[in-house]
Design an enzyme around this catalytic site. Structure first.
Site, short mmCIF file in Angstrom:
data_model
loop_
_atom_site.label_atom_id
_atom_site.label_comp_id
_atom_site.label_asym_id
_atom_site.label_seq_id
_atom_site.Cartn_x
_atom_site.Cartn_y
_atom_site.Cartn_z
CG ASP A 54 14.82 -31.84 28.00
OD1 ASP A 54 14.06 -30.88 28.14
OD2 ASP A 54 15.24 -32.24 26.89
CG ASP B 138 10.92 -27.68 22.82
OD1 ASP B 138 11.42 -26.78 23.52
OD2 ASP B 138 11.35 -28.83 22.77
N GLY C 299 10.38 -23.75 31.94
CA GLY C 299 10.06 -23.03 33.17
C GLY C 299 10.73 -21.68 33.28
C1 GLA Z 1 13.57 -30.36 24.17
C2 GLA Z 1 12.36 -30.74 25.01
C3 GLA Z 1 12.24 -32.26 25.05
C4 GLA Z 1 12.09 -32.79 23.64
C5 GLA Z 1 13.26 -32.33 22.77
C6 GLA Z 1 13.05 -32.66 21.32
O1 GLA Z 1 14.77 -30.78 24.75
O2 GLA Z 1 12.47 -30.22 26.31
O3 GLA Z 1 11.14 -32.65 25.83
O4 GLA Z 1 10.89 -32.32 23.10
O5 GLA Z 1 13.45 -30.92 22.88
O6 GLA Z 1 14.05 -32.17 20.50
#
Ligand code: GLA
Length: 488
Positions: free
Chosen positions: A313, A253, A292
């Site tokens: 998200d 991430d 994305g």
């Molecule tokens: C981001 C990701 C989520 C999750 C959080 C965790 O927002 O997009 O899917 O993994 O971090 O902190």
């Protein structure tokens, strides 16, 4: 240094506000301040955020300041109200809704908490395909339901449930731990889990003993989105640690990398972990999570990615789910065997949508050949929700071995028809009604891209075989609902 005017006290210095996370780790906010007359400059580093102070006002001991940063192409800003008393700095973030909790900062040596030096991204090459995720990955992830509360016992309980409630047999095999499992590194830089996860290897063994696989989460930056330890500068070491624990899936991430790299450098940064995972010698599904940006669907496979998030998200609401899901049409051509668009995890069963809406969610994700990663508490799930997640005929659409993502073929107001060509010549046809009210919908087969007029279909939610007549099909579709057909 003696302040010349304005402030009675001198703020210049490096200040740390440390807040325990409750799992043996600490959330650290560093305020590196320089006071000149009555103006304050400097930086603020709060886990994955690194701001530069752009404005300050007030004094001598009570003041406010604003700090800003760029996150990709969007600016971010924080404002604090602060006061200095007895060499303690009290800070409150001024948020639009309500002020944040008060933090108390103390002086720490200069340099502590500084952003690490930037390691230039590597030259680009094509990472060898790991041969995994021949169909979209299926499983469960902790974030949507448990967020920071995930721990060892929840993961074991989820694995027990999935091994018993039919989910494993239906294909949900990856049990993925999202953010907040991370502890601090040891003296050799080895990553450790925090107190919520006493023994990651033992947990992985347990999950494997249930006939399931286990996934974990990290970031290419020094910190994850939740502010925990990321893999920055430790990519190979972490990949080796994950492999040694028995990890089968990594979600990687972007968050904390944003202060060191710009979006155009993402590919190299993701390639680094792609290489490290291959070198670890363990088959590990590689899930890219950078919302994305930078047309990731064009280069995801080149960095060894098996799937890549295509959006921000998801939230457990119809507007969020439908906005994301119905926006995926333009990406259909980038999905292929082993390389999937990921419109984020499922919210089915989390309570924010109706069962009709959850059926639309399950249908849309299956049409999109999206990963089916459940995000609810599967330990305690009503039969009605289980029947949505466990609909084997819908899952078969998602997992179709031809790996062709659906396209929108008809749109009229809030009604849309999507079709997906399946291996063996069948078609999946989904009639989605995005309106609030039930609406009759009609599909003319020729307009839906079908060369021959189909004779038979199966309704995948009512489990009825349908004999088709003529050149079109008409159905009443519930508001926020779907009629999903497998057409022969
Ligand atoms: C981001 C990701 C989520 C999750 C959080 C965790 O927002 O997009 O899917 O993994 O971090 O902190």
């Amino acid at each position: 240094m003696i302040p010349t005017t304005g402030f009675a006290a001198d703020l210049t210095g490096n200040w740390l506000a440390a807040t325990p996370n409750g799992d043996g780790t600490t959330r650290r906010a560093y305020f590196n301040l320089t006071q000149k007359d009555s103006s304050i400059s400097g930086t603020v580093r709060i886990t994955q955020f690194f701001y530069t102070i752009s404005e300050s006002s007030g004094g001598p001991t009570n003041f406010t300041f604003t700090a800003s940063m760029m996150d990709g192409s969007s600016p971010r800003r924080v404002r604090y109200e602060a006061s200095l008393a007895a060499d303690e700095l009290h800070l409150t973030e001024l948020r639009p809704d309500r002020p944040g909790p008060e933090m108390v900062a103390h002086r720490v040596p200069n340099g502590e908490g500084a952003m690490p030096a930037r390691i230039p991204p590597p030259a680009l090459h094509k990472v060898r395909d790991n041969g995994l995720a021949k169909t979209p990955p299926m499983g469960w992830n902790s974030w949507n339901k448990f967020s920071r509360r995930v721990d060892d016992s929840i993961v074991r309980g989820v694995a027990d449930a999935i091994a018993q409630n039919g989910m494993r047999e239906a294909g949900y095999i990856y049990i993925n731990i999202d953010d907040t499992w991370e502890g601090e590194r040891d003296a050799e830089g080895n990553i450790r889990s925090n107190q919520k996860f006493p023994n990651m290897k033992a947990l992985a063994d347990y999950v494997h003993s249930k006939g399931l696989r286990i996934g974990i989460y990290s970031s290419p930056g020094p910190n994850t989105c939740a502010g925990y330890e990321g893999s920055y500068g430790h990519e190979e070491q972490d990949a080796r640690a994950f492999a040694a624990w028995g990890i089968d899936y990594l979600k990687y991430d972007w968050c904390g990398a944003r202060n060191l790299y710009n979006d155009a450098e993402m590919q190299g940064v993701y390639q680094k972990m792609g290489d490290a995972l291959l070198q670890s010698g363990r088959p590990i599904v590689y899930s890219l999570c950078q919302y994305g940006r930078s047309d990731v669907w064009r280069w995801g496979p080149d960095v060894g990615g098996n799937l890549w998030r295509t959006t921000g998200d998801i939230r457990d609401r119809w507007d969020s789910m439908s906005h994301i899901g119905f926006d995926q049409d333009r990406l259909a051509k980038f999905a292929s065997t082993g390389h999937w668009n990921d419109p984020d995890m499922l919210e089915i069963g989390n309570g924010g949508m109706s069962e009709t809406e959850y059926r639309a969610h399950m249908s849309l994700w299956s049409m999109l050949a999206a990963p089916l990663i459940a995000g609810n508490d599967v330990r305690d799930m009503p039969a009605s929700i289980a029947s949505i997640l466990l609909n084997r005929e819908v899952i078969a659409i998602d997992q179709d071995r031809a790996g062709k993502q659906a396209n929108r073929v008809l749109q009229s107001g809030e009604q849309e028809v999507w079709t997906r060509e399946l291996a063996g010549g069948d078609f999946a046809v989904a009639l989605f009604n995005r309106a609030d009210e039930p609406t009759p919908m009609k599909v003319e087969w020729a307009k839906a891209g079908m060369k021959k007029t189909p004779q038979r279909a199966r309704d995948l939610w009512t489990f009825r075989d349908i004999k088709l007549h003529g050149h079109a099909y008409v159905a009443e579709v519930p508001g926020h609902g779907v009629v999903l057909l497998r057409v022969q």
